[in-house]
Design an enzyme around this catalytic site. Structure first.
Site, mmCIF file in Angstrom:
data_model
loop_
_atom_site.group_PDB
_atom_site.id
_atom_site.type_symbol
_atom_site.label_atom_id
_atom_site.label_comp_id
_atom_site.label_asym_id
_atom_site.label_seq_id
_atom_site.Cartn_x
_atom_site.Cartn_y
_atom_site.Cartn_z
ATOM 1 N N LYS A 67 48.895 39.439 28.044
ATOM 2 C CA LYS A 67 49.081 39.290 29.491
ATOM 3 C C LYS A 67 48.096 38.236 29.959
ATOM 4 C CE LYS A 67 47.613 42.200 32.809
ATOM 5 N NZ LYS A 67 47.600 43.331 33.764
ATOM 6 N N ARG A 110 51.294 50.458 35.249
ATOM 7 C CA ARG A 110 50.627 50.889 34.013
ATOM 8 C C ARG A 110 49.220 51.395 34.308
ATOM 9 N NH1 ARG A 110 45.876 47.759 33.620
ATOM 10 N NH2 ARG A 110 46.048 46.037 32.142
ATOM 11 N N HIS A 137 45.726 47.392 47.295
ATOM 12 C CA HIS A 137 47.082 47.273 46.749
ATOM 13 C C HIS A 137 47.393 48.355 45.709
ATOM 14 C CE1 HIS A 137 50.700 45.476 45.184
ATOM 15 N NE2 HIS A 137 50.168 45.486 43.977
ATOM 16 N N SER A 199 37.171 47.314 44.438
ATOM 17 C CA SER A 199 36.539 46.186 43.731
ATOM 18 C C SER A 199 35.055 46.122 44.054
ATOM 19 C CB SER A 199 37.267 44.884 44.050
ATOM 20 O OG SER A 199 37.778 44.894 45.349
ATOM 21 N N MET A 219 38.962 53.726 38.152
ATOM 22 C CA MET A 219 39.958 52.730 37.748
ATOM 23 C C MET A 219 39.652 51.306 38.209
ATOM 24 S SD MET A 219 41.788 54.825 36.132
ATOM 25 C CE MET A 219 43.041 53.677 35.592
ATOM 26 N N GLY A 220 38.682 51.136 39.090
ATOM 27 C CA GLY A 220 38.471 49.807 39.677
ATOM 28 C C GLY A 220 37.597 48.891 38.848
ATOM 29 N N THR A 221 36.710 49.467 38.037
ATOM 30 C CA THR A 221 35.736 48.637 37.315
ATOM 31 C C THR A 221 36.345 48.099 36.027
ATOM 32 O OG1 THR A 221 33.891 49.824 38.292
ATOM 33 C CG2 THR A 221 33.442 48.643 36.259
ATOM 34 N N LYS A 226 30.881 45.102 38.050
ATOM 35 C CA LYS A 226 31.504 46.017 39.018
ATOM 36 C C LYS A 226 30.989 47.445 38.787
ATOM 37 C CE LYS A 226 35.972 43.860 39.967
ATOM 38 N NZ LYS A 226 37.416 43.990 39.729
ATOM 39 N N GLY A 292 38.909 54.017 33.200
ATOM 40 C CA GLY A 292 40.141 53.255 32.947
ATOM 41 C C GLY A 292 39.876 51.765 33.105
HETATM 42 P P1 NAD Z 1 42.588 45.127 46.613
HETATM 43 O O1 NAD Z 1 41.833 43.867 46.845
HETATM 44 O O2 NAD Z 1 43.955 45.244 47.134
HETATM 45 O O3 NAD Z 1 41.745 46.368 47.179
HETATM 46 C C1 NAD Z 1 40.368 46.454 46.936
HETATM 47 C C2 NAD Z 1 39.851 47.778 47.431
HETATM 48 O O4 NAD Z 1 38.433 47.820 47.207
HETATM 49 C C3 NAD Z 1 40.041 47.994 48.935
HETATM 50 O O5 NAD Z 1 40.204 49.369 49.189
HETATM 51 C C4 NAD Z 1 38.710 47.515 49.522
HETATM 52 O O6 NAD Z 1 38.425 48.049 50.788
HETATM 53 C C5 NAD Z 1 37.768 48.044 48.469
HETATM 54 N N1 NAD Z 1 36.488 47.350 48.432
HETATM 55 C C6 NAD Z 1 36.282 46.021 48.332
HETATM 56 N N2 NAD Z 1 34.956 45.761 48.306
HETATM 57 C C7 NAD Z 1 34.330 46.955 48.383
HETATM 58 C C8 NAD Z 1 32.967 47.342 48.408
HETATM 59 N N3 NAD Z 1 31.983 46.445 48.320
HETATM 60 N N4 NAD Z 1 32.676 48.663 48.504
HETATM 61 C C9 NAD Z 1 33.663 49.589 48.576
HETATM 62 N N5 NAD Z 1 34.965 49.271 48.572
HETATM 63 C C10 NAD Z 1 35.296 47.972 48.473
HETATM 64 O O7 NAD Z 1 42.540 45.350 45.037
HETATM 65 P P2 NAD Z 1 43.491 46.278 44.158
HETATM 66 O O8 NAD Z 1 44.599 45.457 43.639
HETATM 67 O O9 NAD Z 1 43.797 47.531 44.880
HETATM 68 O O10 NAD Z 1 42.522 46.573 42.927
HETATM 69 C C11 NAD Z 1 41.403 47.409 43.089
HETATM 70 C C12 NAD Z 1 40.501 47.285 41.883
HETATM 71 O O11 NAD Z 1 41.177 47.739 40.715
HETATM 72 C C13 NAD Z 1 40.052 45.863 41.575
HETATM 73 O O12 NAD Z 1 38.675 45.882 41.249
HETATM 74 C C14 NAD Z 1 40.853 45.493 40.353
HETATM 75 O O13 NAD Z 1 40.217 44.524 39.550
HETATM 76 C C15 NAD Z 1 40.952 46.837 39.658
HETATM 77 N N6 NAD Z 1 42.063 46.978 38.733
HETATM 78 C C16 NAD Z 1 41.836 47.694 37.598
HETATM 79 C C17 NAD Z 1 42.857 47.864 36.684
HETATM 80 C C18 NAD Z 1 42.622 48.687 35.451
HETATM 81 O O14 NAD Z 1 43.463 48.695 34.559
HETATM 82 N N7 NAD Z 1 41.546 49.429 35.379
HETATM 83 C C19 NAD Z 1 44.108 47.290 36.909
HETATM 84 C C20 NAD Z 1 44.322 46.599 38.086
HETATM 85 C C21 NAD Z 1 43.286 46.462 38.993
#
Ligand code: NAD
Length: 321
Positions: A67, A110, A137, A199, A219-221, A226, A292
């Site tokens: 990917k 996924r 998102h 994020s 899941m965000g890190t 991060k 994750g």
């Molecule tokens: P997005 O930009 O649509 O949303 C980001 C979210 O993080 C929002 O809720 C925002 O308010 C919050 N946020 C941003 N800065 C912040 C901070 N300093 N403190 C607290 N909250 C904060 O992004 P998304 O598409 O929803 O993705 C979210 C995260 O998930 C991203 O970090 C992305 O890289 C990660 N992600 C991980 C995987 C995985 O497989 N683990 C897959 C896709 C995305």
């Protein structure tokens, strides 16, 4: 070569299809039939973008590919999703390109499947309240997939910008479940399962805010630097992940490892629980944490499903390449 455009994915691939595909590939990873290649992820110095490749090979399904894509934080201003990605699948016998598949929706599906699988295997069976941290998102996909795993009676949510929580409230309303915006103290005190999907580069949730027996899906890190939860919370939890190498390098566990509070050998691949070689949660009071990180094999697994369905439903574009 087959092309499955992004616009076709929503009608082709369901969350349930992704759940099955991801469960299978996590199990293959734990039994060493499938492995991910080292991730390339670079800040390209343009548009604040992070761009990279995730790739791997599954000897069981013969899914081989990558990917390519990343994170463009200002895409929202242009009506585009921040994550942009495309999956390339190759024929494992000849190396020829087999398919190009739109990867945006598949990434969300996924990723949501991964946290849902962690809930299936690690959360207490009597979990009633789901806590959501983050309302971007990915968050609605996460919420929908999680709600299928337990008989949740309520959703509590927190976001740095509370205005965005409406999208979570809407999903909960669609399922007939009450939603409440709360502060982090209440979220930790009430939730049996907590999903973090932000994020953030600094801890949001503290160890003292989480009660015994909670399951966390962080899941965000997915990048160095991060962080969503306090290092001490990771250190005190029983930690599971999709892939240990990623967990300690780019996942939520990177900080506990750097602080000397956790080592790779303390972390279990969720696939071992799926395979039955690890029991998963051992006690009702244990805090379990799924780190994750997102692996390339997940992308190949769901893209393979998309290709199969696109061909069978006659919507695949066949290109003589
Ligand atoms: P997005 O930009 O649509 O949303 C980001 C979210 O993080 C929002 O809720 C925002 O308010 C919050 N946020 C941003 N800065 C912040 C901070 N300093 N403190 C607290 N909250 C904060 O992004 P998304 O598409 O929803 O993705 C979210 C995260 O998930 C991203 O970090 C992305 O890289 C990660 N992600 C991980 C995987 C995985 O497989 N683990 C897959 C896709 C995305």
């Amino acid at each position: 070569m087959i092309i499955v455009p992004e616009r076709e994915i929503a009608d082709l691939v369901s969350a349930a299809d992704c759940f099955v595909a991801i469960e299978r590939v996590f199990a293959s990873m734990a039994s060493k039939s499938a492995y991910n290649f080292p991730v390339v992820r670079e800040a390209i110095g343009h548009a604040d973008a992070l761009y990279g490749f995730k790739s791997g090979f599954d000897r069981e399904s013969l899914a081989l590919g990558l990917k390519s894509g990343g994170f463009w934080p200002r895409n929202g201003e242009r009506g585009l999703t921040n994550h942009q990605s495309t999956v390339f699948l190759f024929d494992a016998d000849s190396g020829r390109c087999r398919a190009v598949v739109g990867g945006n929706l598949l990434t969300a599906l996924r990723t949501a499947a991964a946290s849902a699988i962690s809930i299936k295997y690690l959360a207490r069976s009597d979990a009633k309240i789901l806590g959501m941290i983050g309302a971007g998102h990915q968050s609605t996909f996460q919420l929908k997939a999680a709600l299928d795993q337990r008989a949740f009676e309520k959703v509590v949510g927190w976001n740095i910008d509370p205005g965005a929580l409406g999208r979570l409230a809407a999903v909960a309303a669609e399922r007939g479940i009450p939603f409440e915006a709360v502060d982090l103290d209440r979220l930790g005190a009430e939730a049996d399962v907590i999903i973090t999907i932000t994020s953030s580069f600094a801890p949001i949730l503290k160890a003292s805010q989480v009660r015994p027996g909670t399951h966390l899906a962080c899941m965000g890190t997915d990048t160095r630097g991060k962080q969503e939860v306090e290092t001490e919370l990771v250190a005190a939890a029983t930690v599971f992940t999709d892939e240990i190498a990623q967990s300690v390098e780019i996942g939520e566990a990177q900080h506990a490892r750097a602080a000397g509070l956790l080592s790779a050998s303390d972390i279990t691949e969720i696939g071992s629980v799926i395979n039955g070689s690890h029991p998963g949660r051992r006690t009702a009071d244990e805090v379990t944490l799924f780190d994750g990180t997102g692996v390339g094999l997940q992308d190949l697994a769901v893209a393979s499903v998309a290709v199969e369905l696109a061909v069978s439903k006659g919507v695949a574009i066949d290109v003589n390449f």
